[in-house]
Design a protein around this motif. Structure first.
Motif, PDB file in Angstrom:
ATOM      1  N   ILE A 196      37.361  30.710   9.834  1.00 45.06           N
ATOM      2  CA  ILE A 196      38.056  31.588  10.775  1.00 45.06           C
ATOM      3  C   ILE A 196      38.834  30.723  11.759  1.00 45.06           C
ATOM      4  O   ILE A 196      38.308  29.734  12.282  1.00 45.06           O
ATOM      5  CB  ILE A 196      37.047  32.489  11.524  1.00 45.06           C
ATOM      6  N   HIS A 197      40.087  31.097  12.012  1.00 43.10           N
ATOM      7  CA  HIS A 197      40.893  30.355  12.990  1.00 43.10           C
ATOM      8  C   HIS A 197      40.292  30.535  14.387  1.00 43.10           C
ATOM      9  O   HIS A 197      40.022  31.650  14.824  1.00 43.10           O
ATOM     10  CB  HIS A 197      42.342  30.839  12.993  1.00 43.10           C
ATOM     11  N   THR A 198      40.084  29.449  15.077  1.00 46.16           N
ATOM     12  CA  THR A 198      39.527  29.498  16.434  1.00 46.16           C
ATOM     13  C   THR A 198      40.440  28.752  17.389  1.00 46.16           C
ATOM     14  O   THR A 198      41.187  27.863  16.993  1.00 46.16           O
ATOM     15  CB  THR A 198      38.132  28.853  16.486  1.00 46.16           C
ATOM     16  N   SER A 199      40.346  29.113  18.651  1.00 47.19           N
ATOM     17  CA  SER A 199      41.045  28.367  19.693  1.00 47.19           C
ATOM     18  C   SER A 199      40.172  27.180  20.074  1.00 47.19           C
ATOM     19  O   SER A 199      38.943  27.296  20.081  1.00 47.19           O
ATOM     20  CB  SER A 199      41.266  29.247  20.918  1.00 47.19           C
ATOM     21  N   PRO A 200      40.784  26.063  20.399  1.00 46.23           N
ATOM     22  CA  PRO A 200      39.970  24.910  20.808  1.00 46.23           C
ATOM     23  C   PRO A 200      39.235  25.191  22.115  1.00 46.23           C
ATOM     24  O   PRO A 200      39.702  25.954  22.955  1.00 46.23           O
ATOM     25  CB  PRO A 200      40.987  23.786  20.983  1.00 46.23           C
ATOM     26  N   VAL A 201      38.085  24.577  22.272  1.00 45.49           N
ATOM     27  CA  VAL A 201      37.303  24.727  23.495  1.00 45.49           C
ATOM     28  C   VAL A 201      37.994  23.944  24.609  1.00 45.49           C
ATOM     29  O   VAL A 201      38.366  22.782  24.431  1.00 45.49           O
ATOM     30  CB  VAL A 201      35.860  24.200  23.297  1.00 45.49           C
TER      31      VAL A 201
END
Length: 116
Positions: A11-16
């Motif tokens: 799943i595409h995630t935003s970086p922390v």
């Protein structure tokens, strides 16, 4: 944890954004902070505005018998970006979450002041 599992699942995630993770010390009085300190902002050459609000001026703090403490905020002077916040006093480890959300949503100092 959730970001890691989502990445593994494809799943595409935003970086922390590690600069927006608050630091909390659970003691008496509590201490909480997020973002840059005034010193760090100055060392980066940023033109800043600093605000400090003592708990003694807060009706809620006075009514609760917790008048010791303060909130210090650091904003970029030109664009109003919320660069950091530092708090000492009762319940500040809970209050810092509001700053984290405001910074994530790119709330400016002007917007924060006019929120009520």
């Amino acid at each position: 944890g959730i970001t890691c599992v989502e990445r593994i699942a494809g799943i595409h995630t935003s970086p922390v954004d590690y600069s927006n993770i608050p630091g909390c010390t659970y003691c008496s009085p509590e201490v909480a902070s997020v973002g840059l300190t005034e010193k760090e902002a100055k060392e980066k050459g940023l033109d800043i505005k600093v605000g400090k609000f003592p708990f003694a001026a807060s009706g809620k703090a006075t009514a609760g018998g917790n008048k010791e403490g303060f909130v210090k905020v650091i904003f970029d002077a030109k664009y109003g970006e919320w660069l950091g916040a530092h708090m000492i006093g009762a319940n500040v480890t809970e209050m810092i979450a509001e700053v984290v959300v405001a910074r994530k949503l790119e709330t400016t100092g002007h917007e924060a002041l006019n929120a009520v």
